[in-house]
Design a protein around this motif. Sequence first.
Motif, PDB file in Angstrom:
ATOM      1  N   ASP A   1      -7.487  63.479  39.947  1.00  0.00           N
ATOM      2  CA  ASP A   1      -6.948  63.494  38.491  1.00  0.00           C
ATOM      3  C   ASP A   1      -7.303  62.244  37.868  1.00  0.00           C
ATOM      4  N   LEU A   2      -7.859  62.321  36.761  1.00  0.00           N
ATOM      5  CA  LEU A   2      -7.676  61.183  35.671  1.00  0.00           C
ATOM      6  C   LEU A   2      -6.754  61.561  34.764  1.00  0.00           C
ATOM      7  N   VAL A   3      -5.337  60.890  34.997  1.00  0.00           N
ATOM      8  CA  VAL A   3      -4.241  61.262  34.099  1.00  0.00           C
ATOM      9  C   VAL A   3      -4.453  60.617  32.792  1.00  0.00           C
ATOM     10  N   ILE A   4      -4.974  61.174  31.993  1.00  0.00           N
ATOM     11  CA  ILE A   4      -5.788  60.184  30.839  1.00  0.00           C
ATOM     12  C   ILE A   4      -4.929  60.185  29.519  1.00  0.00           C
ATOM     13  N   ASN A   5      -3.947  61.318  29.293  1.00  0.00           N
ATOM     14  CA  ASN A   5      -3.317  61.269  28.130  1.00  0.00           C
ATOM     15  C   ASN A   5      -2.040  60.755  27.952  1.00  0.00           C
ATOM     16  N   HIS A   6      -1.257  60.131  29.305  1.00  0.00           N
ATOM     17  CA  HIS A   6      -0.103  59.462  29.205  1.00  0.00           C
ATOM     18  C   HIS A   6      -0.150  58.853  30.725  1.00  0.00           C
ATOM     19  N   CYS A   7       1.021  57.851  30.534  1.00  0.00           N
ATOM     20  CA  CYS A   7       1.345  57.222  31.799  1.00  0.00           C
ATOM     21  C   CYS A   7       2.704  56.928  31.927  1.00  0.00           C
ATOM     22  N   SER A   8       3.288  56.408  32.990  1.00  0.00           N
ATOM     23  CA  SER A   8       4.609  56.250  33.200  1.00  0.00           C
ATOM     24  C   SER A   8       5.306  55.280  32.128  1.00  0.00           C
TER      25      SER A   8
ATOM     26  N   HIS B   1       0.173  46.384  25.542  1.00  0.00           N
ATOM     27  CA  HIS B   1       0.991  46.030  24.415  1.00  0.00           C
ATOM     28  C   HIS B   1       0.676  46.892  23.157  1.00  0.00           C
ATOM     29  N   ASP B   2      -0.678  47.333  23.002  1.00  0.00           N
ATOM     30  CA  ASP B   2      -1.096  48.027  22.054  1.00  0.00           C
ATOM     31  C   ASP B   2      -1.833  49.446  22.462  1.00  0.00           C
ATOM     32  N   PHE B   3      -1.392  49.860  23.659  1.00  0.00           N
ATOM     33  CA  PHE B   3      -2.185  51.178  24.300  1.00  0.00           C
ATOM     34  C   PHE B   3      -1.372  52.220  24.109  1.00  0.00           C
ATOM     35  N   PHE B   4      -0.397  52.376  23.348  1.00  0.00           N
ATOM     36  CA  PHE B   4       0.638  53.466  22.940  1.00  0.00           C
ATOM     37  C   PHE B   4       0.720  53.933  21.570  1.00  0.00           C
ATOM     38  N   PHE B   5       0.640  55.371  21.688  1.00  0.00           N
ATOM     39  CA  PHE B   5       0.878  56.016  20.390  1.00  0.00           C
ATOM     40  C   PHE B   5       2.148  55.986  19.688  1.00  0.00           C
ATOM     41  N   THR B   6       2.351  55.504  18.633  1.00  0.00           N
ATOM     42  CA  THR B   6       3.689  55.750  17.995  1.00  0.00           C
ATOM     43  C   THR B   6       3.922  56.604  16.284  1.00  0.00           C
ATOM     44  N   ALA B   7       4.783  56.945  16.203  1.00  0.00           N
ATOM     45  CA  ALA B   7       4.584  57.650  14.563  1.00  0.00           C
ATOM     46  C   ALA B   7       6.010  57.508  14.124  1.00  0.00           C
ATOM     47  N   LEU B   8       6.230  57.765  12.952  1.00  0.00           N
ATOM     48  CA  LEU B   8       7.707  57.619  12.435  1.00  0.00           C
ATOM     49  C   LEU B   8       8.258  58.898  12.398  1.00  0.00           C
ATOM     50  N   PRO B   9       9.803  58.996  12.443  1.00  0.00           N
ATOM     51  CA  PRO B   9      10.408  60.280  12.491  1.00  0.00           C
ATOM     52  C   PRO B   9      10.203  61.204  11.252  1.00  0.00           C
ATOM     53  N   ASP B  10       9.909  60.183  10.105  1.00  0.00           N
ATOM     54  CA  ASP B  10       9.856  61.114   8.597  1.00  0.00           C
ATOM     55  C   ASP B  10       8.460  61.631   8.590  1.00  0.00           C
TER      56      ASP B  10
ATOM     57  N   HIS C   1       9.918  62.272  28.253  1.00  0.00           N
ATOM     58  CA  HIS C   1      10.014  60.800  27.845  1.00  0.00           C
ATOM     59  C   HIS C   1       9.673  59.684  28.849  1.00  0.00           C
ATOM     60  N   ASP C   2       9.495  60.055  29.908  1.00  0.00           N
ATOM     61  CA  ASP C   2       9.040  59.195  30.795  1.00  0.00           C
ATOM     62  C   ASP C   2       7.393  59.404  30.999  1.00  0.00           C
ATOM     63  N   GLN C   3       6.677  60.093  30.101  1.00  0.00           N
ATOM     64  CA  GLN C   3       5.273  60.247  30.024  1.00  0.00           C
ATOM     65  C   GLN C   3       4.875  59.859  28.837  1.00  0.00           C
ATOM     66  N   VAL C   4       4.615  58.524  28.548  1.00  0.00           N
ATOM     67  CA  VAL C   4       4.219  58.007  27.264  1.00  0.00           C
ATOM     68  C   VAL C   4       2.735  58.067  27.091  1.00  0.00           C
ATOM     69  N   ASP C   5       2.608  58.378  25.583  1.00  0.00           N
ATOM     70  CA  ASP C   5       0.908  59.026  25.425  1.00  0.00           C
ATOM     71  C   ASP C   5       0.161  57.545  24.937  1.00  0.00           C
ATOM     72  N   PHE C   6      -1.120  57.819  25.434  1.00  0.00           N
ATOM     73  CA  PHE C   6      -1.926  56.403  25.151  1.00  0.00           C
ATOM     74  C   PHE C   6      -2.294  56.803  23.628  1.00  0.00           C
ATOM     75  N   ASP C   7      -2.841  55.635  23.020  1.00  0.00           N
ATOM     76  CA  ASP C   7      -3.413  55.879  21.629  1.00  0.00           C
ATOM     77  C   ASP C   7      -4.754  55.353  21.785  1.00  0.00           C
TER      78      ASP C   7
ATOM     79  N   PHE D   1      -9.759  66.209  34.254  1.00  0.00           N
ATOM     80  CA  PHE D   1      -9.141  65.633  33.048  1.00  0.00           C
ATOM     81  C   PHE D   1      -7.877  66.250  32.840  1.00  0.00           C
ATOM     82  N   ASP D   2      -6.896  65.591  33.091  1.00  0.00           N
ATOM     83  CA  ASP D   2      -5.557  66.156  32.968  1.00  0.00           C
ATOM     84  C   ASP D   2      -4.878  66.103  31.507  1.00  0.00           C
ATOM     85  N   ALA D   3      -4.382  67.181  31.018  1.00  0.00           N
ATOM     86  CA  ALA D   3      -3.901  67.448  29.778  1.00  0.00           C
ATOM     87  C   ALA D   3      -4.912  66.650  28.661  1.00  0.00           C
ATOM     88  N   ILE D   4      -6.028  66.939  28.836  1.00  0.00           N
ATOM     89  CA  ILE D   4      -7.224  66.345  27.901  1.00  0.00           C
ATOM     90  C   ILE D   4      -6.904  66.862  26.611  1.00  0.00           C
TER      91      ILE D   4
END
Length: 581
Positions: A140-147, A164-173, A206-212, A239-242
């Motif tokens: 597996d290449l677990v490519i969408n997210h990590c722990s 430090h800049d590897f993860f995708f963020t958004a705003l609740p609104d 919430h233990d699987q945080v998505d990459f950006d 390619f997992d969850a690609i």
Amino acid sequence: MQEPVNSLEQKLSQQLSFIYKDITLEQSFDDIARSLIAIMRLKSDFTIAEPFTNHWSEKDVILITYGDSVIEKDTAPLKTLKTFLDDTISKTINSVHILPFFPYSSDDGFAVIDYSSVNESLGSWQDIQAISKDYHLMSDLVINHCSSRSVWFDNFIKGEGIGHDFFFTALPDEDLSAVVRPRTSPLLKEVETGKGKKFVWCTFSHDQVDFDFRNPEVLIAFTTIIRQYLDMGVKIFRFDAIAFLWKISGTPSINLPQTHEIVRLLRSLIESAEPNAIIITETNIPNTQNLTYFGNANEAHGIYNFSLPPLLLNTLLTGSCLYLKRWLMSMPPSQDGTMYFNFIASHDGIGLRPAEGLLSEEELGTLVQTIEGFGGKISWRTSDNGEQKAYEMNISLYDAMQGTTAGKDQWNFERFVCAHAIMFALEGIPGVYIHSMLGTQNDYKKLEHTHHNRSINRRRWDKELLSQALEDNNLHHKKVLSSLSSLLEIRINQPAFHPNATQFTLHLGLQLFGFWRQSQNRKQSIFCISNISNKPLALPLSELNLVITESWTELISGAEITDLTEELLLEPYQTVWISNK
């Protein structure tokens, strides 16, 4: 007019320009391309691989297993697995998919803490390499997210260091109402970081945080991971969850064009480094969307045939092949350089999304109720309108075949073998779950311990107990292993079962399911016919139009067919493979 692409660097630069066309980058596309090439230890003027080449044959069968599906005291599970492979399946199965064998925090391996090391509780890279020397190794290449416990995410929280800049963020609104989710948990996870409060995108948990992947450094990091896996003997990449890779607020954030282009780019790198390597995309989505991952033989080499498990199960539980036959007739043949990866059981449950639009809501409801009656569990998702819908049925395949929609009956074993006989003969490469080879039943102890529905079909066999079970004539395990092995031994010696051999659906009514395979040199034909009902049925050979100048044999029984006008009596759930060679 666009210049022809004749080097790897040019190709990668074009792909990068498409992926990052709406993003301002510090590096040029050419610089990023050269970095990727250097990581893969290639040359910039490398000749681009021929896309329409088949790297597989009828002899390829993949066993799906965890690294610790079979365990013994005082022995690394990967060493025990190697012994199991050598002693039990090596004559019929030449490839093995070891599910994530890395340090992890949840989801039985799919929340990876460290991509570069082997989970110490399983063994070492030396154990992985030992398996890869004797079997085609799929990883597996677990490519969408990590722990969320990875060093990368720790650095994200600190606001410094790699990740430090590897993860995708958004705003609740932001408008996230269209986002397609396979889970019911909230999409965003609130995190306090060194740079203030952030809301991290979590497609699964919430233990699987998505990459950006808008940050090309993430792509570069995964290229380094791919290079290491190749060095360790991996030849098949799952390619997992690609499908969820690229996200854009206000969209479904699934199957976006950038995701497809990233798959194409990674294929360019992988096949340049190892011409026989294969990419299989894991996209548990409706059938028409899944097919798009073939591209034009320039994206995935293989795609999971996710519609097969629910449709085949529905066929055998209802005694009607209407929906399975209708689907099979609609499936395009895989062109050279691509193939279907067929499976009917895996570490996950039987997904229902790939059956949407193929089975009616009533059919799906009946299927769910039947599986619950056989001791299975149902996992749910939230639909676009907020409705709870069945997402996946969690049950061992052997227990799923206990009966029909009318209830349990005496045909459990025959129905189970019939399902595999159909799958082994279909166009594509078969993937067999270890617990199908062993006839493993629902693991309620593990389910009670983990409270995760998927645990019901993830038993860890004690090697000594397994050996006893496989020697006990009063148990079904020995019979299952023998029957499936016999079918596979036949399959791997038939050119007409090449993954890209011709396939046509036969019309034999709703209780006889059949299709015709023809080898690529047109010398061998096999008529594959199964009685999918619990009553004996007659098969008039005249309906098959067998060529009278050929000699015909039923491969499973070995019986010669001398009278082409006779009727064959098929017992409940019996399969015949009628071949002219």
